[in-house]
Design a protein around this motif. Structure first.
Motif, PDB file in Angstrom:
ATOM      1  N   ILE A  16      -3.566  -8.586  -7.102  1.00 55.56           N
ATOM      2  CA  ILE A  16      -3.020  -8.715  -5.752  1.00 55.56           C
ATOM      3  C   ILE A  16      -1.494  -8.701  -5.794  1.00 55.56           C
ATOM      4  O   ILE A  16      -0.841  -8.028  -4.988  1.00 55.56           O
ATOM      5  CB  ILE A  16      -3.560  -9.985  -5.068  1.00 55.56           C
ATOM      6  CG1 ILE A  16      -5.047  -9.806  -4.762  1.00 55.56           C
ATOM      7  CG2 ILE A  16      -2.783 -10.311  -3.801  1.00 55.56           C
ATOM      8  CD1 ILE A  16      -5.739 -11.070  -4.293  1.00 55.56           C
ATOM      9  N   ALA A  17      -0.905  -9.424  -6.746  1.00 57.39           N
ATOM     10  CA  ALA A  17       0.552  -9.435  -6.871  1.00 57.39           C
ATOM     11  C   ALA A  17       1.086  -8.047  -7.212  1.00 57.39           C
ATOM     12  O   ALA A  17       2.104  -7.607  -6.665  1.00 57.39           O
ATOM     13  CB  ALA A  17       0.983 -10.445  -7.938  1.00 57.39           C
ATOM     14  N   THR A  20       0.893  -5.950  -4.145  1.00 54.46           N
ATOM     15  CA  THR A  20       1.944  -6.351  -3.215  1.00 54.46           C
ATOM     16  C   THR A  20       3.279  -5.730  -3.599  1.00 54.46           C
ATOM     17  O   THR A  20       4.043  -5.299  -2.733  1.00 54.46           O
ATOM     18  CB  THR A  20       2.059  -7.887  -3.182  1.00 54.46           C
ATOM     19  OG1 THR A  20       0.796  -8.426  -2.796  1.00 54.46           O
ATOM     20  CG2 THR A  20       3.119  -8.353  -2.228  1.00 54.46           C
ATOM     21  N   LEU A  23       3.221  -2.206  -2.407  1.00 52.31           N
ATOM     22  CA  LEU A  23       3.426  -2.159  -0.957  1.00 52.31           C
ATOM     23  C   LEU A  23       4.879  -2.439  -0.588  1.00 52.31           C
ATOM     24  O   LEU A  23       5.415  -1.830   0.340  1.00 52.31           O
ATOM     25  CB  LEU A  23       2.503  -3.162  -0.258  1.00 52.31           C
ATOM     26  CG  LEU A  23       1.024  -2.793  -0.221  1.00 52.31           C
ATOM     27  CD1 LEU A  23       0.204  -3.935   0.365  1.00 52.31           C
ATOM     28  CD2 LEU A  23       0.804  -1.524   0.580  1.00 52.31           C
ATOM     29  N   LEU A  24       5.507  -3.349  -1.324  1.00 50.24           N
ATOM     30  CA  LEU A  24       6.919  -3.637  -1.072  1.00 50.24           C
ATOM     31  C   LEU A  24       7.779  -2.400  -1.333  1.00 50.24           C
ATOM     32  O   LEU A  24       8.682  -2.083  -0.557  1.00 50.24           O
ATOM     33  CB  LEU A  24       7.395  -4.805  -1.939  1.00 50.24           C
ATOM     34  CG  LEU A  24       8.850  -5.198  -1.772  1.00 50.24           C
ATOM     35  CD1 LEU A  24       9.122  -5.700  -0.360  1.00 50.24           C
ATOM     36  CD2 LEU A  24       9.226  -6.265  -2.787  1.00 50.24           C
TER      37      LEU A  24
END
Length: 160
Positions: A16-17, A20, A23-24
């Motif tokens: 998940i990290a 993320t 996505l960032l």
């Protein structure tokens, strides 16, 4: 009160990290493109308007929880600063991605800033975080991220 970090994290948390972070990177690139064709403030307003629409859609789709019998205490006032820091992040990263640093340099320096602020927040127990003793390993990680950021920035200048 000191807490000891748990050394056994669930692999899903790492995935998940990692997602993320991807996505960032997409967000910074998209906002930079908006800023290029408009300006950084336009990019910020557009990103936050899209986020508001997405949040409203999630509220419509996700099932509602029943309120518990115990009322929740109100959030501390500093918790509302997240929106302000988010808006500043969008504006500043939109400006930086259109600079000679480009997307990799913007992300590398952003990561270094996040890591430094995270160490300060952990060390002083800011914003309700449990205080954590900062170790040599933490400073070594920060030094490596900063060195990597410099490599990205300096190597990028020669390629341009």
């Amino acid at each position: 009160m000191h807490s000891t970090p748990q050394n056994h994290a669930h692999p899903l948390g790492f995935l998940i990290a990692f997602g993320t972070g991807g996505l960032l990177a997409l967000m910074v690139q998209f906002n930079g493109a908006l800023a290029h064709y408009g300006n950084s403030l336009f990019a910020s307003w557009t990103a936050h308007a899209a986020g508001t629409v997405a949040a409203l859609l999630f509220l419509l789709v996700l099932p509602r929880r029943r309120p518990s019998s115990q009322p929740r205490p109100p959030a501390p006032l500093w918790a509302y600063l997240g929106g302000l820091s988010g808006a500043a992040t969008v504006v500043l990263s939109s400006m930086a991605v259109n600079s000679p640093a480009g997307l990799p340099g913007t992300l590398a320096l952003g990561l270094a800033g996040q890591l430094l602020f995270g160490l300060v927040a952990d060390g002083w127990g800011l914003f309700g975080l449990p205080k954590r003793r900062i170790t040599f390993r933490d400073f070594a990680a920060l030094a490596l991220v900063l060195a990597g950021s410099l490599l990205i920035l300096l190597a990028g200048k020669g390629a341009a």
